[in-house]
Design a protein around this motif. Structure first.
Motif, mmCIF file in Angstrom:
data_model
loop_
_atom_site.group_PDB
_atom_site.id
_atom_site.type_symbol
_atom_site.label_atom_id
_atom_site.label_comp_id
_atom_site.label_asym_id
_atom_site.label_seq_id
_atom_site.Cartn_x
_atom_site.Cartn_y
_atom_site.Cartn_z
ATOM 1 N N THR A 56 38.021 30.415 45.965
ATOM 2 C CA THR A 56 38.346 31.839 46.095
ATOM 3 C C THR A 56 39.657 32.170 45.386
ATOM 4 O O THR A 56 39.768 33.197 44.724
ATOM 5 C CB THR A 56 38.439 32.242 47.572
ATOM 6 N N VAL A 57 40.631 31.279 45.513
ATOM 7 C CA VAL A 57 41.917 31.500 44.836
ATOM 8 C C VAL A 57 41.730 31.471 43.324
ATOM 9 O O VAL A 57 42.303 32.292 42.588
ATOM 10 C CB VAL A 57 42.938 30.435 45.279
ATOM 11 N N ILE A 58 40.916 30.543 42.830
ATOM 12 C CA ILE A 58 40.664 30.445 41.394
ATOM 13 C C ILE A 58 40.023 31.728 40.874
ATOM 14 O O ILE A 58 40.375 32.226 39.802
ATOM 15 C CB ILE A 58 39.768 29.225 41.086
ATOM 16 N N THR A 59 39.080 32.265 41.627
ATOM 17 C CA THR A 59 38.396 33.480 41.189
ATOM 18 C C THR A 59 39.354 34.662 41.087
ATOM 19 O O THR A 59 39.357 35.390 40.089
ATOM 20 C CB THR A 59 37.256 33.830 42.158
ATOM 21 N N ILE A 60 40.159 34.858 42.119
ATOM 22 C CA ILE A 60 41.124 35.961 42.103
ATOM 23 C C ILE A 60 42.134 35.782 40.981
ATOM 24 O O ILE A 60 42.464 36.729 40.248
ATOM 25 C CB ILE A 60 41.847 36.063 43.460
ATOM 26 N N ALA A 61 42.626 34.545 40.819
ATOM 27 C CA ALA A 61 43.617 34.265 39.764
ATOM 28 C C ALA A 61 43.003 34.456 38.380
ATOM 29 O O ALA A 61 43.643 35.005 37.474
ATOM 30 C CB ALA A 61 44.145 32.846 39.927
ATOM 31 N N LEU A 62 41.761 34.019 38.222
ATOM 32 C CA LEU A 62 41.090 34.171 36.935
ATOM 33 C C LEU A 62 40.852 35.637 36.618
ATOM 34 O O LEU A 62 40.990 36.068 35.465
ATOM 35 C CB LEU A 62 39.770 33.406 36.946
ATOM 36 N N GLY A 63 40.499 36.426 37.636
ATOM 37 C CA GLY A 63 40.316 37.855 37.424
ATOM 38 C C GLY A 63 41.594 38.520 36.942
ATOM 39 O O GLY A 63 41.589 39.328 36.010
ATOM 40 N N ALA A 64 42.721 38.156 37.561
ATOM 41 C CA ALA A 64 44.016 38.702 37.141
ATOM 42 C C ALA A 64 44.383 38.234 35.738
ATOM 43 O O ALA A 64 44.910 39.006 34.925
ATOM 44 C CB ALA A 64 45.092 38.284 38.139
ATOM 45 N N ALA A 65 44.079 36.964 35.418
ATOM 46 C CA ALA A 65 44.406 36.425 34.097
ATOM 47 C C ALA A 65 43.577 37.085 33.003
ATOM 48 O O ALA A 65 44.099 37.420 31.931
ATOM 49 C CB ALA A 65 44.176 34.913 34.092
ATOM 50 N N VAL A 66 42.292 37.293 33.261
ATOM 51 C CA VAL A 66 41.426 37.956 32.283
ATOM 52 C C VAL A 66 41.893 39.380 32.037
ATOM 53 O O VAL A 66 41.961 39.850 30.899
ATOM 54 C CB VAL A 66 39.960 37.941 32.760
ATOM 55 N N SER A 67 42.255 40.078 33.104
ATOM 56 C CA SER A 67 42.742 41.446 32.974
ATOM 57 C C SER A 67 44.029 41.495 32.152
ATOM 58 O O SER A 67 44.191 42.348 31.271
ATOM 59 C CB SER A 67 42.981 42.051 34.356
ATOM 60 N N PHE A 68 44.935 40.573 32.423
ATOM 61 C CA PHE A 68 46.204 40.521 31.686
ATOM 62 C C PHE A 68 45.967 40.242 30.207
ATOM 63 O O PHE A 68 46.540 40.896 29.335
ATOM 64 C CB PHE A 68 47.106 39.449 32.293
ATOM 65 N N PHE A 69 45.105 39.265 29.915
ATOM 66 C CA PHE A 69 44.854 38.891 28.528
ATOM 67 C C PHE A 69 44.220 40.036 27.743
ATOM 68 O O PHE A 69 44.658 40.378 26.649
ATOM 69 C CB PHE A 69 43.943 37.661 28.475
ATOM 70 N N THR A 95 42.468 42.465 42.462
ATOM 71 C CA THR A 95 43.780 42.516 43.110
ATOM 72 C C THR A 95 43.638 42.500 44.625
ATOM 73 O O THR A 95 44.607 42.291 45.347
ATOM 74 C CB THR A 95 44.539 43.786 42.684
ATOM 75 N N ASP A 96 42.406 42.713 45.093
ATOM 76 C CA ASP A 96 42.125 42.647 46.530
ATOM 77 C C ASP A 96 42.144 41.192 46.974
ATOM 78 O O ASP A 96 41.469 40.343 46.400
ATOM 79 C CB ASP A 96 40.753 43.272 46.827
ATOM 80 N N ARG A 97 42.919 40.881 47.982
ATOM 81 C CA ARG A 97 43.014 39.506 48.445
ATOM 82 C C ARG A 97 41.762 39.034 49.174
ATOM 83 O O ARG A 97 41.561 37.841 49.373
ATOM 84 C CB ARG A 97 44.229 39.357 49.373
ATOM 85 N N ASP A 98 40.936 39.972 49.580
ATOM 86 C CA ASP A 98 39.672 39.624 50.212
ATOM 87 C C ASP A 98 38.692 39.244 49.107
ATOM 88 O O ASP A 98 38.178 40.096 48.383
ATOM 89 C CB ASP A 98 39.141 40.813 51.011
ATOM 90 N N TYR A 99 38.430 37.952 48.968
ATOM 91 C CA TYR A 99 37.624 37.443 47.858
ATOM 92 C C TYR A 99 36.249 38.098 47.808
ATOM 93 O O TYR A 99 35.821 38.601 46.768
ATOM 94 C CB TYR A 99 37.479 35.925 47.984
ATOM 95 N N LEU A 100 35.533 38.080 48.931
ATOM 96 C CA LEU A 100 34.177 38.603 48.931
ATOM 97 C C LEU A 100 34.133 40.096 48.636
ATOM 98 O O LEU A 100 33.247 40.585 47.942
ATOM 99 C CB LEU A 100 33.501 38.291 50.270
#
Length: 281
Positions: A56-69, A95-100
């Motif tokens: 879940t942490v990887i997914t949220i972090a990857l979403g933020a990284a893709v958006s930044f890039f 950016t929502d901490r709730d993964y699901l």
């Protein structure tokens, strides 16, 4: 079909909890051998919780990284087909901490975008086909029908590629929905040697596909929707511009699917190596 992961929040966690409960039953009623087996089950369950949290942490972090890039690289990819500046819409949900809940909202957004472009291209493709067929019936307009058919060939090729890519993106979104719900099971499977490859695949797809597909949908929204109107039938040269729009849609969608597959593979390898150290024979 509307995604509603928030109502299924219990599902992946319920699998892990049921597995731990299974260990408790073994410990209580299984005798000496059952207690030894229960310790193994609890070990797998504990590892499963950690792996689920990591995914879940990887997914949220990857979403933020893709958006930044994409936000910082979008200026370097300006083309005549770009309709506006890149603004994270689907990706903003990560950016929502709730993964699901983040995945649910991002997928609703992504499916809506892919379908909108699919419908627009399919409508234009059908309109050109209809106009060509109708004008080809009469001898007096037969020449026009032939000319329209030749002028529309680049659009037809680009539209076919775009439709296939968009259909694959929508299908991938729905399939990944199932993988997200199976993350709890995947986390448990990684913790066992014989099944860790399957578990790693489930976690890799569930963690890698959502950000990539959401990012592809956001980039797609910067491209003009390939719409064909009657004026473009008269001015054959205008069909070339629509063909370029459709080709851009196909390129972005295929790239999103390729990135999603690459991310899923990389993440699955990470969990596979982790499982090799943590799994029980």
């Amino acid at each position: 079909m509307m995604f509603d992961l928030s109502q299924h929040l219990f599902f992946p966690l319920a699998v892990l909890s049921a597995y731990l409960l299974y260990g408790a039953v073994l410990y209580s009623f299984g005798g000496t051998h059952g207690k030894e087996k229960a310790l193994d089950v609890w070990h797998r369950g504990g590892v499963g919780f950690l792996l689920f949290a990591a995914a879940t942490v990887i997914t949220i972090a990857l979403g933020a990284a893709v958006s930044f890039f994409i936000s910082h690289a979008s200026a370097a990819f300006k083309t005549p087909q770009v309709a506006g500046e890149f603004k994270p819409v689907c990706l903003s949900h990560f950016t929502d901490r709730d993964y699901l809940r983040a995945v649910e909202k991002a997928y609703q957004c992504a499916v809506g975008v892919y379908r909108r472009y699919f419908d627009a291209i399919a409508s234009g493709y059908g309109s050109i086909f209809t106009a060509t067929a109708l004008t080809g019936v009469l001898v007096i307009t037969g020449g026009y029908s032939m000319g329209l058919s030749q002028a529309a060939m680049p659009y037809s090729s680009a539209a076919t590629s775009a439709l296939l890519a968009l259909a694959a993106a929508v299908a991938a979104t729905y399939v990944t929905y199932g993988f997200v719900l199976l993350m709890g099971l995947g986390a448990v499977l990684v913790a066992e040697e014989k099944t860790r490859h399957l578990g790693a695949l489930i976690l890799g797809v569930a963690a890698g596909f959502p950000p990539a597909l959401a990012g592809g949908a956001d980039v797609l929204q910067t491209i003009k929707v390939p719409e064909v109107d009657w004026s473009k039938y008269i001015l054959f040269s205008s069909l070339i511009g629509v063909a370029a729009d459709a080709a851009a849609v196909a390129a972005v969608t295929v790239t999103a699917l390729s990135v999603a597959a690459a991310a899923a593979y990389a993440i699955s390898r990470i969990f596979d190596h982790a499982g090799a150290h943590l799994a029980i024979e």
